[in-house]
Design an enzyme around this catalytic site. Structure first.
Site, PDB file in Angstrom:
ATOM      1  N   THR A   1      -1.213 -13.013   7.790  1.00  0.00           N
ATOM      2  CA  THR A   1      -0.420 -13.184   7.314  1.00  0.00           C
ATOM      3  C   THR A   1       0.638 -13.065   8.300  1.00  0.00           C
ATOM      4  OG1 THR A   1      -0.742 -12.137   5.532  1.00  0.00           O
ATOM      5  CG2 THR A   1       1.663 -12.652   5.244  1.00  0.00           C
TER       6      THR A   1
ATOM      7  N   GLY B   1       2.065  -5.805   7.363  1.00  0.00           N
ATOM      8  CA  GLY B   1       1.146  -6.403   6.037  1.00  0.00           C
ATOM      9  C   GLY B   1       0.149  -7.082   7.151  1.00  0.00           C
TER      10      GLY B   1
ATOM     11  N   CYS C   1      -3.551   1.687   6.590  1.00  0.00           N
ATOM     12  CA  CYS C   1      -3.729   0.926   7.334  1.00  0.00           C
ATOM     13  C   CYS C   1      -4.392   1.996   8.612  1.00  0.00           C
ATOM     14  CB  CYS C   1      -2.415   0.133   8.887  1.00  0.00           C
ATOM     15  SG  CYS C   1      -1.583   1.096   8.225  1.00  0.00           S
TER      16      CYS C   1
ATOM     17  N   ASN D   1       0.809  -1.358   0.220  1.00  0.00           N
ATOM     18  CA  ASN D   1       0.388   0.277   0.172  1.00  0.00           C
ATOM     19  C   ASN D   1       1.274   1.386  -0.433  1.00  0.00           C
ATOM     20  OD1 ASN D   1       0.481  -0.750   2.683  1.00  0.00           O
ATOM     21  ND2 ASN D   1      -0.868   0.505   3.464  1.00  0.00           N
TER      22      ASN D   1
ATOM     23  N   GLU E   1       7.207   0.624  16.657  1.00  0.00           N
ATOM     24  CA  GLU E   1       8.501   0.932  15.439  1.00  0.00           C
ATOM     25  C   GLU E   1       8.673   2.714  15.527  1.00  0.00           C
ATOM     26  OE1 GLU E   1       6.554   0.222  11.297  1.00  0.00           O
ATOM     27  OE2 GLU E   1       8.261  -1.853  11.169  1.00  0.00           O
TER      28      GLU E   1
ATOM     29  N   GLU F   1       3.696  -5.841  12.417  1.00  0.00           N
ATOM     30  CA  GLU F   1       2.368  -4.058  12.210  1.00  0.00           C
ATOM     31  C   GLU F   1       0.907  -4.312  10.804  1.00  0.00           C
ATOM     32  OE1 GLU F   1       2.908  -1.168  13.372  1.00  0.00           O
ATOM     33  OE2 GLU F   1       5.309  -1.620  14.442  1.00  0.00           O
TER      34      GLU F   1
HETATM   35  P1  NAD Z   1       0.264  -9.450   3.191  1.00  0.00           P
HETATM   36  O1  NAD Z   1       0.718  -9.274   4.528  1.00  0.00           O
HETATM   37  O2  NAD Z   1      -0.425  -9.678   1.774  1.00  0.00           O
HETATM   38  O3  NAD Z   1       1.939  -8.886   2.198  1.00  0.00           O
HETATM   39  C1  NAD Z   1       2.576  -8.168   3.291  1.00  0.00           C
HETATM   40  C2  NAD Z   1       4.022  -8.742   3.088  1.00  0.00           C
HETATM   41  O4  NAD Z   1       4.059 -10.297   3.364  1.00  0.00           O
HETATM   42  C3  NAD Z   1       4.125  -9.090   1.321  1.00  0.00           C
HETATM   43  O5  NAD Z   1       5.482  -8.688   1.197  1.00  0.00           O
HETATM   44  C4  NAD Z   1       4.062 -10.191   1.256  1.00  0.00           C
HETATM   45  O6  NAD Z   1       4.512 -11.185   0.135  1.00  0.00           O
HETATM   46  C5  NAD Z   1       4.614 -11.089   2.455  1.00  0.00           C
HETATM   47  N1  NAD Z   1       3.882 -12.408   2.960  1.00  0.00           N
HETATM   48  C6  NAD Z   1       2.878 -12.883   2.515  1.00  0.00           C
HETATM   49  N2  NAD Z   1       2.833 -14.378   2.873  1.00  0.00           N
HETATM   50  C7  NAD Z   1       4.381 -14.790   4.008  1.00  0.00           C
HETATM   51  C8  NAD Z   1       4.293 -15.547   4.474  1.00  0.00           C
HETATM   52  N3  NAD Z   1       3.741 -16.595   5.042  1.00  0.00           N
HETATM   53  N4  NAD Z   1       6.074 -15.612   5.019  1.00  0.00           N
HETATM   54  C9  NAD Z   1       6.578 -14.382   5.242  1.00  0.00           C
HETATM   55  N5  NAD Z   1       6.142 -13.217   4.191  1.00  0.00           N
HETATM   56  C10 NAD Z   1       4.637 -13.495   3.513  1.00  0.00           C
HETATM   57  O7  NAD Z   1      -0.425  -7.912   3.488  1.00  0.00           O
HETATM   58  P2  NAD Z   1      -1.100  -6.786   2.073  1.00  0.00           P
HETATM   59  O8  NAD Z   1      -2.104  -8.223   1.632  1.00  0.00           O
HETATM   60  O9  NAD Z   1       0.144  -6.710   1.043  1.00  0.00           O
HETATM   61  O10 NAD Z   1      -0.853  -5.566   3.186  1.00  0.00           O
HETATM   62  C11 NAD Z   1      -2.426  -4.768   3.175  1.00  0.00           C
HETATM   63  C12 NAD Z   1      -2.525  -5.214   4.582  1.00  0.00           C
HETATM   64  O11 NAD Z   1      -0.848  -4.356   5.610  1.00  0.00           O
HETATM   65  C13 NAD Z   1      -3.531  -4.959   5.325  1.00  0.00           C
HETATM   66  O12 NAD Z   1      -3.417  -5.498   6.173  1.00  0.00           O
HETATM   67  C14 NAD Z   1      -2.851  -3.734   6.243  1.00  0.00           C
HETATM   68  O13 NAD Z   1      -3.377  -3.138   7.593  1.00  0.00           O
HETATM   69  C15 NAD Z   1      -1.382  -3.647   6.351  1.00  0.00           C
HETATM   70  N6  NAD Z   1      -0.576  -2.751   6.871  1.00  0.00           N
HETATM   71  C16 NAD Z   1      -0.849  -2.746   7.966  1.00  0.00           C
HETATM   72  C17 NAD Z   1       0.544  -1.449   8.448  1.00  0.00           C
HETATM   73  C18 NAD Z   1       0.770  -1.371   9.416  1.00  0.00           C
HETATM   74  O14 NAD Z   1       1.783  -0.268   9.974  1.00  0.00           O
HETATM   75  N7  NAD Z   1       0.032  -1.447  10.668  1.00  0.00           N
HETATM   76  C19 NAD Z   1       0.864  -0.506   7.460  1.00  0.00           C
HETATM   77  C20 NAD Z   1       0.806  -0.746   5.911  1.00  0.00           C
HETATM   78  C21 NAD Z   1      -0.624  -2.308   5.690  1.00  0.00           C
END
Ligand code: NAD
Length: 481
Positions: free
Chosen positions: A230, A226, A282, A150, A460, A248
């Site tokens: 995950t 993420g 997020c 994002n 963080e 996060e």
């Molecule tokens: P995601 O969890 O699908 O992926 C995030 C990252 O993790 C990607 O690089 C992906 O390839 C990797 N990944 C996926 N499965 C994995 C595994 N089993 N092992 C290791 N790495 C793995 O998330 P997304 O769809 O890319 O992002 C959206 C999500 O992120 C939303 O839920 C959003 O709220 C969250 N987010 C949180 C914050 C925060 O600071 N709290 C900030 C931005 C986004």
């Protein structure tokens, strides 16, 4: 365009020779291929990082800080290229990438270049016992940084800058959906003088490259941003290996509006906190609770403002809302909107999949406001992560607080009121890592950033990040005769 891996200072193909398609959300077309890495690539990167660690961890703070500063400058010099790449890769308006994403990526490096020069540790003198304890804060070794799609460069740099500043070597993986700017940055880091092997970028899918990073025994700490599901999977693998974890995760943030607020500032900011980056932040305030005395007025004004937002080509300077990041994400967001009748809600505006002229295969949805009657409906309980917000009235402070807290998530909350005591009562009781009063997403990089409940573990930002990326060692010296 082919995006390789960065290992030991060289751009290399994935060992298995597999590649993934990267699509531009604005038009749905494939425009790059990305290394589809697996365990063998991660093993190679970890060995390069291990070799680089003794020297990098012993560079002086002045030297390390100067290199980070040069990286910040290199990002600024390339800001137009990076902003265009970010907008193409993610679908976000170019104006947003120029104003927020890329300047913040430079700022992340500049901030930690300074922060490391001020990072200190404690000492504890035991008077009468002739003993002194002091704490060494030592770099961990090889660490893993995994970021989402994002805010691609913004969040990638938010992790690697403190990790490098603290003297670690890094294996980083950007999202496979938006990998371009992270990989441009890799080259900028080398040009800025970051020694080879200190930053290694592994591209590919979460379930292969990502999984290989989190399960590699030599990677001692994982900083992940993420989705919550995950995050839970990562913890399942990494916790029994006793890795340090910073997670996060997702949010379902309340935006609580009291009648005594500064109405016009609130309305303008609420438009932003609802739909910036197509609602894919997020921290977006996706559940809007409004005091009943101003509810009808707010509903009318807000819907009018939302319907005037311009959805369109991310490259156009007039565009407010660009494309969603992928077709599967668009389908997920739309499927939530389609549940509105069975969840007891009413769509007040938007929620339509749009065909933008000349960009018919792009992923566009008009910003959607849904009036709901219960905070327990799925629209209020699950993270949609798109241009969708819900509206609900409340009568008392206690009721607003109870609804705000009644979700599995706890990342951020916003409160609009001019009653100081009320804002402080709410801030104390809200179950979230961050509370904004009469503002939204106003960030000071020194502050702790993170969530509670299903929104994550750890913090963080500022000293918290430097503490995460170091291991505390206590040294106890007895100097009695
Ligand atoms: P995601 O969890 O699908 O992926 C995030 C990252 O993790 C990607 O690089 C992906 O390839 C990797 N990944 C996926 N499965 C994995 C595994 N089993 N092992 C290791 N790495 C793995 O998330 P997304 O769809 O890319 O992002 C959206 C999500 O992120 C939303 O839920 C959003 O709220 C969250 N987010 C949180 C914050 C925060 O600071 N709290 C900030 C931005 C986004």
């Amino acid at each position: 365009m082919r995006i390789q891996n960065l290992i030991n200072g060289h751009l290399v193909d994935p060992i298995a020779g597999q590649w993934l398609d990267v699509r531009a959300p604005a038009n749905g077309q494939v425009y790059a291929s990305l290394a589809n890495s697996d365990k063998s690539d991660v093993v190679r990167a970890v060995s390069a990082a291990e070799n680089a660690f003794p020297q990098w961890s012993n560079t002086t703070i002045t030297e390390r800080s100067a290199i980070l500063m040069k990286i910040a400058e290199a990002i600024e010099e390339k800001q137009d290229t990076l902003a265009t790449a970010e907008s193409t890769d993610n679908g976000k308006p170019l104006t947003l990438a120029k104003k927020v994403d890329i300047p913040r990526a430079a700022e992340n490096f500049r901030f930690f270049a300074h922060a490391i020069t001020q990072f200190s540790s404690e000492s504890h003198e035991s008077i009468g016992l002739h003993t002194i304890n002091y704490t060494l804060r030592q770099p961990i070794g090889v660490v893993g940084c995994i970021s989402p799609w994002n805010l691609p460069l913004y969040l990638f740099t938010w992790k690697i800058a403190p990790a490098l500043a603290a003297g670690n070597c890094v294996i980083a993986k950007p999202s496979e959906i938006t990998p371009v700017t992270a990989n441009i940055l890799g080259e900028l880091c080398l040009k800025a003088g970051l020694p080879k092997g200190v930053l290694n970028i592994i591209n590919g899918r979460g379930d292969s490259a990502g999984q290989a990073i989190i399960s590699h025994p030599k990677i001692k700490a994982i900083s992940f941003t993420g989705g919550s599901k995950t995050g839970a999977q990562i913890a399942t693998t990494a916790a029994p290996m006793f890795k340090k974890l910073s997670l996060e995760l997702g949010g379902k943030n309340p935006n609580i509006i009291f009648a005594d607020c500064d109405y016009s500032t609130m309305l303008k900011t609420t438009l932003r906190s609802s739909f910036s980056n197509q609602g894919q932040i997020c921290l977006c305030g996706s559940r809007i609770f409004v005091e009943r005395t101003i509810y009808d007025q707010f509903k009318k004004d807000f819907v009018k403002a939302v319907t005037s937002l311009k959805v369109g080509n991310p490259a156009d300077s007039e565009t407010d809302i660009g494309a969603l990041v992928s077709l599967s994400h668009l389908n997920k967001v739309k499927s939530y909107i389609d549940t509105t009748p069975q969840e007891g809600g009413t769509i007040l505006c938007g929620g339509d999949v749009l065909k933008i002229p000349h960009l018919e295969s792009g992923y566009y949805i008009s910003p959607c406001v849904i009036e709901v009657t219960s905070n327990t409906c799925r629209l209020n309980q699950e993270e949609i992560f798109g241009p969708v917000v819900t509206l609900m009235p409340f009568d008392t402070e206690a009721e607003a607080l109870a609804m705000a807290n009644d979700v599995p998530y706890g990342l951020s909350a916003t409160v609009w009121t001019n009653d100081l005591k009320r804002s402080m009562r709410m801030s104390e009781k809200l179950e979230s890592g961050i509370v904004w009063v009469n503002t939204w997403m106003q960030r000071d990089l020194r502050t702790p950033f993170g969530g509670v409940k299903d929104s994550g573990v750890g913090r963080e930002g500022g000293t918290e990040a430097l503490r995460f990326f170091t291991e505390a060692k206590n040294v106890c010296i007895n100097y009695s005769e």
